[in-house]
Design an enzyme around this catalytic site. Structure first.
Site, PDB file in Angstrom:
ATOM      1  N   GLY A  37       0.839  -1.208   0.000  1.00 12.82           N
ATOM      2  CA  GLY A  37       0.000   0.000   0.000  1.00 12.82           C
ATOM      3  C   GLY A  37       0.865   1.246   0.000  1.00 12.82           C
ATOM      4  N   HIS A  38       1.840   1.285   0.932  1.00 13.54           N
ATOM      5  CA  HIS A  38       2.773   2.411   0.971  1.00 13.54           C
ATOM      6  C   HIS A  38       3.555   2.495  -0.349  1.00 13.54           C
ATOM      7  CE1 HIS A  38       2.646   1.274   5.401  1.00 13.54           C
ATOM      8  NE2 HIS A  38       2.317   2.535   5.456  1.00 13.54           N
ATOM      9  N   GLY A 148      -3.145   7.579   0.912  1.00 14.25           N
ATOM     10  CA  GLY A 148      -3.968   6.437   0.478  1.00 14.25           C
ATOM     11  C   GLY A 148      -5.435   6.645   0.850  1.00 14.25           C
TER      12      GLY A 148
HETATM   13  P1  AMP Z   1       0.648   4.848   7.633  1.00 16.91           P
HETATM   14  O1  AMP Z   1       2.051   4.356   7.611  1.00 16.91           O
HETATM   15  O2  AMP Z   1      -0.340   3.806   8.057  1.00 16.91           O
HETATM   16  O3  AMP Z   1       0.487   6.162   8.346  1.00 16.91           O
HETATM   17  O4  AMP Z   1       0.279   5.149   6.116  1.00 16.91           O
HETATM   18  C1  AMP Z   1       1.026   6.025   5.333  1.00 16.91           C
HETATM   19  C2  AMP Z   1       0.275   6.295   4.047  1.00 16.91           C
HETATM   20  O5  AMP Z   1       0.091   5.062   3.348  1.00 16.91           O
HETATM   21  C3  AMP Z   1      -1.119   6.888   4.293  1.00 16.91           C
HETATM   22  O6  AMP Z   1      -1.385   7.883   3.321  1.00 16.91           O
HETATM   23  C4  AMP Z   1      -2.006   5.691   4.112  1.00 16.91           C
HETATM   24  O7  AMP Z   1      -3.325   6.010   3.707  1.00 16.91           O
HETATM   25  C5  AMP Z   1      -1.270   4.929   3.011  1.00 16.91           C
HETATM   26  N1  AMP Z   1      -1.709   3.521   3.019  1.00 16.91           N
HETATM   27  C6  AMP Z   1      -1.709   2.683   4.075  1.00 16.91           C
HETATM   28  N2  AMP Z   1      -2.262   1.495   3.724  1.00 16.91           N
HETATM   29  C7  AMP Z   1      -2.604   1.604   2.424  1.00 16.91           C
HETATM   30  C8  AMP Z   1      -3.215   0.722   1.480  1.00 16.91           C
HETATM   31  N3  AMP Z   1      -3.587  -0.503   1.803  1.00 16.91           N
HETATM   32  N4  AMP Z   1      -3.400   1.169   0.218  1.00 16.91           N
HETATM   33  C9  AMP Z   1      -3.035   2.430  -0.139  1.00 16.91           C
HETATM   34  N5  AMP Z   1      -2.451   3.305   0.701  1.00 16.91           N
HETATM   35  C10 AMP Z   1      -2.240   2.906   1.966  1.00 16.91           C
END
Ligand code: AMP
Length: 310
Positions: A37-38, A148
């Protein structure tokens, strides 16, 4: 080559050098424990910018007292390997006192947005998110910052902050990446047992059910959320925090679905709180849009059209 920077002074200098050389900067804020996702955000940033900066910072300000700040997965070395493979230029990995020195007391408050959906059960969370993202945007000064759709409320909050405070940055929101069964990838999935991972599929099933009902002509959101609730409650380890269908800008619950409204939910699977969402669409609207795109394309040879309402 990937460069790791931990101090505010150093990141400012590197960014200054990029700007002096008129290099565009793509930025992805993260809390690490990176997954596909990241990486989907990183790849898009790599395509669209001269330089790509990723921040890895588990932000204490966005965790409540009884939340998982200390247990949150941390995998810095592996994250750097992944980012290096993707051709990222800089990882900004500050320590908390660098970001929040003694005496720090300023935060971003968003009336009307921070107390909705996840904000209800996570008071203070979105202030923490908005504050760290604003600080990082100020430091990195990117042309484009990537987020995301998975964290839907976060994207709404950030867009609001950027608009309200006149920040000069383009915010791009990219689709949620899922595993092949539909579970949205999340660093917190690491907390789930194999059985819980199966149970967690109820989130996606409920969202798909919502879209299927909309396709069949149901617009009443009470009817739709009642069906979604049934699906979630069929999973043994699932406990609903909220299920809501909302306007994608105000986050207000809507009585009748309109094209582009968002079905969002948070569900505890055992001890793990998971969130997910889907942008609901009307087939007829999508067909109309596609027809128009074809028309525009046949007139101009190319078109760039998004059906996303935000
Ligand atoms: P985090 O590390 O959880 O703070 O996420 C960092 C970025 O990655 C944020 O913009 C999230 O929305 C994005 N993100 C996390 N999981 C996913 C996913 N499954 N698909 C797309 N983007 C994601």
């Amino acid at each position: 080559m990937l460069q790791v920077i931990t101090s505010i002074e150093d990141i400012k200098q590197r960014i200054k050098a990029f700007k002096e050389n008129q290099l565009s900067i793509g930025f992805i804020p993260t809390m690490g424990a990176l997954h596909e996702g990241h990486l989907s955000l990183v790849r898009q940033a790599r395509k669209e910018n001269d330089k790509v900066v990723v921040s890895i910072f588990v932000n204490p300000l966005q965790f409540g007292i009884n939340e998982d700040f200390t247990q949150y997965p941390r995998a810095f070395d592996n994250d750097c390997k992944l980012l290096s493979k993707e051709g990222v230029d800089i990882v900004f990995n500050p320590k908390a006192p660098e970001i929040y020195p003694n005496g720090f007391c300023t935060s971003v408050i968003m009336e009307h947005l921070e107390d909705k959906l996840c904000g209800k059960s996570r008071p203070g969370h979105f202030r923490g998110v908005a504050t760290i993202v604003l600080k990082l945007l100020n430091l990195i000064n990117p042309d484009i910052a990537y987020f995301g759709q998975k964290d839907f409320q976060q994207t709404v909050v950030i867009k609001r902050v950027v608009a309200d405070l006149n920040l000069d940055v383009n915010i791009k929101v990219l689709p949620t990446i899922r595993n092949k069964e539909g579970l949205a990838l999340s660093s917190r999935n690491a907390y789930l047992s194999e059985t819980e991972k199966k149970d967690a599929l109820c989130l996606y099933k409920a969202l798909i059910r919502a879209q299927t009902m909309v396709n069949a002509g149901t617009k009443n959101t009470k009817e739709i959320t009642a069906e979604m609730e049934k699906i979630i409650n069929n999973s043994k380890s699932a406990k609903i925090d909220y299920i809501s269908i909302v306007n994608p800008e105000t986050l207000e619950a809507v009585p009748e679905v309109q094209h582009g409204d968002v079905a969002a939910l948070a569900v505890r699977i055992g001890k793990t709180r998971l969130i997910d969402n889907i942008i609901l669409f009307f087939l007829i609207a999508v067909m109309w849009i596609n027809l128009n795109v074809q028309e525009i394309q046949s007139c101009s040879g190319s078109a760039n059209f998004s059906s996303h309402r935000m």
